[in-house]
Structure formats: C-alpha cells, structure tokens
Design a protein around this motif. Sequence first.
Motif, PDB file in Angstrom:
ATOM      1  N   GLY A   1      -6.598  -0.667  -3.842  1.00 53.27           N
ATOM      2  CA  GLY A   1      -4.493  -0.443  -4.135  1.00 53.27           C
ATOM      3  C   GLY A   1      -4.200  -1.043  -5.607  1.00 53.27           C
ATOM      4  N   TYR A   2      -3.152  -0.965  -5.434  1.00 56.60           N
ATOM      5  CA  TYR A   2      -2.154  -1.193  -6.940  1.00 56.60           C
ATOM      6  C   TYR A   2      -2.095  -3.146  -7.197  1.00 56.60           C
ATOM      7  CZ  TYR A   2      -2.354   3.595  -7.600  1.00 56.60           C
ATOM      8  OH  TYR A   2      -2.843   5.197  -7.977  1.00 56.60           O
TER       9      TYR A   2
ATOM     10  N   LYS B   1       3.977  11.514  -2.134  1.00 57.23           N
ATOM     11  CA  LYS B   1       3.032  12.445  -3.508  1.00 57.23           C
ATOM     12  C   LYS B   1       4.441  11.369  -4.421  1.00 57.23           C
ATOM     13  CE  LYS B   1       4.038  16.336  -6.398  1.00 57.23           C
ATOM     14  NZ  LYS B   1       4.534  18.040  -6.159  1.00 57.23           N
ATOM     15  N   THR B   2       5.181  10.867  -4.150  1.00 60.05           N
ATOM     16  CA  THR B   2       6.869   9.884  -4.523  1.00 60.05           C
ATOM     17  C   THR B   2       6.345   8.952  -4.688  1.00 60.05           C
ATOM     18  OG1 THR B   2       8.614  11.957  -3.831  1.00 60.05           O
ATOM     19  CG2 THR B   2       9.193   9.272  -4.621  1.00 60.05           C
ATOM     20  N   ILE B   3       5.413   8.323  -4.279  1.00 61.70           N
ATOM     21  CA  ILE B   3       4.977   6.903  -4.184  1.00 61.70           C
ATOM     22  C   ILE B   3       3.863   6.469  -5.442  1.00 61.70           C
ATOM     23  CG2 ILE B   3       4.048   5.060  -2.964  1.00 61.70           C
ATOM     24  CD1 ILE B   3       6.610   5.757  -1.818  1.00 61.70           C
ATOM     25  N   VAL B   4       3.171   7.925  -4.916  1.00 60.53           N
ATOM     26  CA  VAL B   4       1.567   8.084  -6.031  1.00 60.53           C
ATOM     27  C   VAL B   4       2.771   8.058  -7.438  1.00 60.53           C
ATOM     28  CG1 VAL B   4      -0.023   9.050  -6.629  1.00 60.53           C
ATOM     29  CG2 VAL B   4       0.737   8.626  -4.147  1.00 60.53           C
TER      30      VAL B   4
ATOM     31  N   SER C   1       0.519  -1.017  -0.440  1.00 57.60           N
ATOM     32  CA  SER C   1       0.496   0.113   0.088  1.00 57.60           C
ATOM     33  C   SER C   1       0.687   1.177  -0.013  1.00 57.60           C
ATOM     34  CB  SER C   1      -0.832   0.238   1.376  1.00 57.60           C
ATOM     35  OG  SER C   1      -0.085   0.174   2.551  1.00 57.60           O
ATOM     36  N   ILE C   2       0.816   2.139  -0.396  1.00 55.32           N
ATOM     37  CA  ILE C   2       1.035   3.367  -0.334  1.00 55.32           C
ATOM     38  C   ILE C   2       1.448   3.724   0.760  1.00 55.32           C
ATOM     39  CG2 ILE C   2       1.583   6.444  -1.085  1.00 55.32           C
ATOM     40  CD1 ILE C   2      -1.194   5.945  -2.922  1.00 55.32           C
ATOM     41  N   ASN C   3       0.270   3.377   2.486  1.00 50.15           N
ATOM     42  CA  ASN C   3       0.840   3.915   3.233  1.00 50.15           C
ATOM     43  C   ASN C   3       2.364   3.055   4.048  1.00 50.15           C
ATOM     44  OD1 ASN C   3      -1.048   6.010   3.849  1.00 50.15           O
ATOM     45  ND2 ASN C   3      -2.870   4.541   4.548  1.00 50.15           N
TER      46      ASN C   3
END
Length: 90
Positions: free
Chosen positions: A79-80, A57-60, A44-46
Amino acid sequence: MKIVFDKIIELGKLKTISKNEQIVNGIIEAINAKFLKKGDRLPSINNMVEGLGFARKTIVRAYEELKNKGIVESKNFKGYYFRANSYFFS
C-alpha cells in the motif's frame, strides 16, 4: 481512517474541484490536522473505491500525485504510506 474519508467527502461539497483534487487535498488536510503521522498507511485503493464510490483510476492517480510530491511512498503489495514526519501545506 474515517477522518480521511470525511475530509475527502467534505471537499466534494465544493463542486469546484475534481475528484482527484478532492482526494489529494483531503489527505493533505488530514496530515495538517495531524490525523496521520510518519509511517501511517493510507486507506487501500479498494477501500477508497468502496468508501467513496470513485473510479479506481481516480484513486490511483491521486495516490501517485501524492507520491510524486514526496508526501507518500508506495510499498509493493502493501500500500501507500505517509512518509514525512511533519508536512505542512499552505
């Protein structure tokens, strides 16, 4: 998903690529090493923010780049996910 983090951190030692490129290339390396298979969920982004210490922002941005390349797909509020059966890069 520890292997994904390990690949990204390993690329960080190069110092010649951006954090965004670290994430994208680290996930691609995990795919090439067959640590990810079709339908596997990416961290996950978190979790990426906490595990790597990178800005959200970098992860997204990295995940969206992978999505635009057709490597992953996003599912609203889930999620992705890796979408290809076998995706090899040179």
